[in-house]
Design an enzyme around this catalytic site. Structure first.
Site, PDB file in Angstrom:
ATOM      1  N   GLY A  77       0.830  -1.203   0.000  1.00 47.64           N
ATOM      2  CA  GLY A  77       0.000   0.000   0.000  1.00 47.64           C
ATOM      3  C   GLY A  77       0.858   1.243   0.000  1.00 47.64           C
ATOM      4  O   GLY A  77       2.003   1.236   0.452  1.00 47.64           O
TER       5      GLY A  77
ATOM      6  N   GLY B 238      -0.334   9.221   1.086  1.00 45.38           N
ATOM      7  CA  GLY B 238       0.248  10.536   0.860  1.00 45.38           C
ATOM      8  C   GLY B 238       1.491  10.800   1.680  1.00 45.38           C
ATOM      9  O   GLY B 238       2.259  11.707   1.354  1.00 45.38           O
TER      10      GLY B 238
ATOM     11  N   VAL C   6       3.382   1.154   2.882  1.00 41.69           N
ATOM     12  CA  VAL C   6       3.193   0.019   3.787  1.00 41.69           C
ATOM     13  C   VAL C   6       3.710  -1.243   3.110  1.00 41.69           C
ATOM     14  O   VAL C   6       3.416  -1.500   1.944  1.00 41.69           O
ATOM     15  CB  VAL C   6       1.710  -0.146   4.169  1.00 41.69           C
ATOM     16  CG1 VAL C   6       1.547  -1.289   5.157  1.00 41.69           C
ATOM     17  CG2 VAL C   6       1.160   1.144   4.750  1.00 41.69           C
TER      18      VAL C   6
ATOM     19  N   VAL D 270      -3.542  -7.252   8.679  1.00 46.88           N
ATOM     20  CA  VAL D 270      -4.964  -7.585   8.609  1.00 46.88           C
ATOM     21  C   VAL D 270      -5.332  -7.951   7.182  1.00 46.88           C
ATOM     22  O   VAL D 270      -5.122  -7.162   6.259  1.00 46.88           O
ATOM     23  CB  VAL D 270      -5.830  -6.396   9.079  1.00 46.88           C
ATOM     24  CG1 VAL D 270      -7.303  -6.753   9.003  1.00 46.88           C
ATOM     25  CG2 VAL D 270      -5.450  -5.999  10.494  1.00 46.88           C
TER      26      VAL D 270
ATOM     27  N   ASP E 226      -8.188  11.618  11.422  1.00 46.57           N
ATOM     28  CA  ASP E 226      -8.080  11.337   9.981  1.00 46.57           C
ATOM     29  C   ASP E 226      -8.920  10.110   9.620  1.00 46.57           C
ATOM     30  O   ASP E 226      -8.441   9.195   8.959  1.00 46.57           O
ATOM     31  CB  ASP E 226      -6.614  11.123   9.597  1.00 46.57           C
ATOM     32  CG  ASP E 226      -6.402  11.129   8.085  1.00 46.57           C
ATOM     33  OD1 ASP E 226      -7.258  11.704   7.372  1.00 46.57           O
ATOM     34  OD2 ASP E 226      -5.400  10.564   7.610  1.00 46.57           O
TER      35      ASP E 226
ATOM     36  N   LYS F  86     -11.167   8.116   7.459  1.00 53.22           N
ATOM     37  CA  LYS F  86     -11.491   8.109   6.028  1.00 53.22           C
ATOM     38  C   LYS F  86     -11.463   6.662   5.564  1.00 53.22           C
ATOM     39  O   LYS F  86     -10.894   5.785   6.242  1.00 53.22           O
ATOM     40  CB  LYS F  86     -10.493   8.952   5.227  1.00 53.22           C
ATOM     41  CG  LYS F  86      -9.040   8.501   5.345  1.00 53.22           C
ATOM     42  CD  LYS F  86      -8.116   9.461   4.619  1.00 53.22           C
ATOM     43  CE  LYS F  86      -6.651   9.021   4.740  1.00 53.22           C
ATOM     44  NZ  LYS F  86      -5.740   9.971   4.088  1.00 53.22           N
TER      45      LYS F  86
ATOM     46  N   ASN G 223      -8.357   4.492   5.727  1.00 54.24           N
ATOM     47  CA  ASN G 223      -7.838   4.079   7.029  1.00 54.24           C
ATOM     48  C   ASN G 223      -8.732   3.033   7.694  1.00 54.24           C
ATOM     49  O   ASN G 223      -8.639   2.813   8.897  1.00 54.24           O
ATOM     50  CB  ASN G 223      -7.696   5.287   7.960  1.00 54.24           C
ATOM     51  CG  ASN G 223      -6.446   6.081   7.674  1.00 54.24           C
ATOM     52  OD1 ASN G 223      -5.485   5.550   7.119  1.00 54.24           O
ATOM     53  ND2 ASN G 223      -6.445   7.357   8.037  1.00 54.24           N
TER      54      ASN G 223
END
Length: 573
Positions: A19, A22, A26, A102, A144, A146, A149
């Site tokens: 992943g 911005g 990850v 996860v 944050d 969204k 996340n």
């Protein structure tokens, strides 16, 4: 995609990139010490160059690591690594966090496939709010929320990630524009975030409302050409109710369910934090009521919209659009000539003289006249009870918002800190976030009885506890190294770092000398020790009555549990 083969902090192997955001990327990783798969989030090097940010990031990651909840992605570790990147980039400290890996899909990918069915949208929103309910009680505001996340596992469980990172970013950024650039989107900003004001738990509820809106409609409530334009709409414009967005695309039954959720979404997205739900519990309750309750009429919905966004929302929208157009339109030209340049300079000179005169007048009367001020100073509240803090703030015409957080250094019920801090100036009627100690943070002791000593140690370490002494004890029916008891029972709440002692099975039992015993007595004794007696006849020696053990296949002493012992007895004449 190529695998990055390097080890961070001498412990975490960095594998495939899974992943990118911005401000970080990850990777799938592997904890070489504990032997488990993890996710490793590595911050961009541009952010890492700011020493203040690295310090703030480490503190927030440590706070997030203390939270343990099924709806929150666990943070296992955080640190800095100075390994040089491929290509010869000079080594410099780069912050990273190690998280629970996860499986499943990001909520943003689920939304990208189209509007989410109402039943699933409510379930996902409830999972987000469950995580926020826990984090707000722990004194952590996410900032944050969204879809990027939020992870949804294959069994439908919701997992919220990145607690604390947004605060580390915002505390290291001086403007909304900088924060927006780092976080990557303003689509889920609350109005107070867009205006650079103080935020609290209700900010997360606003963002959760935006996420629910997007799940129901397939699009965000406000869209624009730039993050600043979107943030402006969050402050000024009235969102359309979700049921009015592409309603012809929804079946009648689904549209009715969305209409039932309209008041909940609009309440969550109120511009004024005091008009939103006061906490995540209230938001979840409203969701449950909407699912089982009646659909509001258009008149009721219009009345609610007027209450939350003003009596003339359409006029407010037109005004906002006009202002935004005037601020961005570069094609407009004057139709009248401006005043002569000489007049302009004369006006400026006159203004300077007037300002200088006023300044001289104020300085001249300062000893005898107090200049009134509308601001209030935040009093020092640390160590006070919450009730005392509320009274002191009220004397200064300020309001209190309570958030409980674990703190081992401050007595339960006493104020830990405030936001803003003591001495800060605020306008009359504004709110001060008061963090109140809930006592030392506690963790549940895991179930270790029946595990091997190694597995028990791993379970205790994962729970934030320490392994103490390990004592061996003979148990006739338990294999070597299996935990028999622990010094603290499972599920007991204890402070982090508590030492847990274990008693493990030795894997042996002590065999007594049974020669000369009757065969029946010896057999019964072995059975009590978990051993098996195997009678063996010996016709070479004279029989006895009753039968007596002449010899054993194992000498007296320790023997493995569940062993078989031959008991020889005489049968000769």
């Amino acid at each position: 995609m190529a695998t990055i083969t390097r080890v961070m902090a001498g412990r975490y192997r960095v594998d495939d990139l899974i992943g990118r955001g911005g401000m970080a990327h990850v990777h799938r990783g592997y904890d070489l010490t504990l032997g488990r798969e993890v996710a490793i989030k590595i911050l961009d090097r541009d952010l890492a160059r700011d020493a203040a940010f690295r310090t703030r990031f480490r503190m927030e990651a440590q706070a997030a690591s203390r939270m343990s909840h099924p709806s929150i992605v666990r943070v296992f570790d955080a640190g800095e690594d100075s390994t040089a990147e491929a290509g010869g980039t000079p080594a410099e400290p780069v912050p990273f966090i190690v998280m629970e890996l996860v499986p499943g899909d990001l909520l943003k990918d689920i939304i990208a496939r189209g509007p989410v069915p109402t039943v699933d949208a409510v379930r996902y929103a409830d999972g987000i709010l469950e995580a926020l309910e826990y984090s707000h009680r722990a004194g952590v505001v996410h900032r944050d929320i969204k879809p990027g996340n939020v992870k949804v596992t294959p069994d439908g469980t919701v997992k919220v990630m990145d607690f604390g990172i947004a605060r580390a970013v915002s505390d290291s950024s001086s403007t909304v524009a900088e924060t927006t650039q780092i976080i990557g989107t303003a689509a889920y900003f609350s109005p107070e975030q867009a205006k650079g004001e103080q935020v609290d738990a209700r900010t997360d509820l606003y963002s959760a409302g935006v996420v629910l809106y997007e799940m129901l409609t397939g699009r965000q409530p406000f869209r624009g050409d730039s993050p600043v334009a979107v943030a402006y709409q969050h402050v000024s414009e009235t969102p359309l109710p979700p049921s009015e967005v592409h309603d012809e695309e929804h079946p009648a039954a689904e549209l009715a369910r969305i209409r039932a959720l309209d008041p909940v979404v609009l309440r969550a997205m109120a511009k004024d934090p005091f008009q939103r739900f006061p906490d995540a519990v209230s938001f979840r309750t409203a969701l449950d009521d909407a699912v089982t309750g009646a659909v509001p009429t258009k008149k009721q919905l219009s009345s609610l919209t007027s209450e939350l966004y003003g009596p003339s929302p359409r006029h407010a929208q037109e005004t906002a659009r006009t202002l935004r157009q005037l601020s961005t339109d570069t094609t407009m030209t004057r139709t009248q000539s401006g005043p002569p340049v000489a007049w302009i300079w004369a006006g400026v000179a006159l203004l300077v003289v007037l300002m200088a005169s006023v300044l001289i007048w104020v300085l001249a009367i300062k000893p005898t006249v107090d200049v009134p001020t509308a601001t209030r100073s935040v009093p020092s509240l640390s160590g006070q009870t919450y009730e005392t803090a509320v009274a002191l703030l009220a004397k200064n015409d300020l309001r209190a918002i309570r958030i409980d957080q674990a703190d081992a250094t401050v007595d339960k019920g006493k104020v830990v800190s405030t936001e803003p801090e003591a001495g800060a100036h605020m306008d009359k009627g504004q709110s001060v976030t008061v963090y109140v100690s809930s006592g030392a943070a506690e963790v549940a002791v895991p179930q270790v009885v029946g595990l091997s000593a190694t597995a028990a140690k791993d379970a205790l370490t994962k729970a934030g506890l320490q392994l103490g002494s390990v004592t061996q004890k003979n148990d006739p029916r338990t294999q070597h190294d299996v935990v028999l008891t622990s010094s603290v029972q499972a599920d007991t709440k204890v402070p982090p770092g508590t030492v847990i002692d274990l008693v493990v099975a030795s894997g042996v039992v002590t065999l007594n000398d049974l020669t000369g015993w009757t065969l029946d007595s010896a057999t019964q004794t072995l059975q009590q020790q978990g051993l098996t007696a195997n009678p063996v006849e010996n016709p070479q020696c004279k029989a006895t009555d009753p039968k007596t053990v002449a010899s054993m296949s194992a000498p007296p002493g320790d023997v493995p549990v569940l062993s078989t012992i031959d008991l020889t007895y005489c049968t000769g004449k």
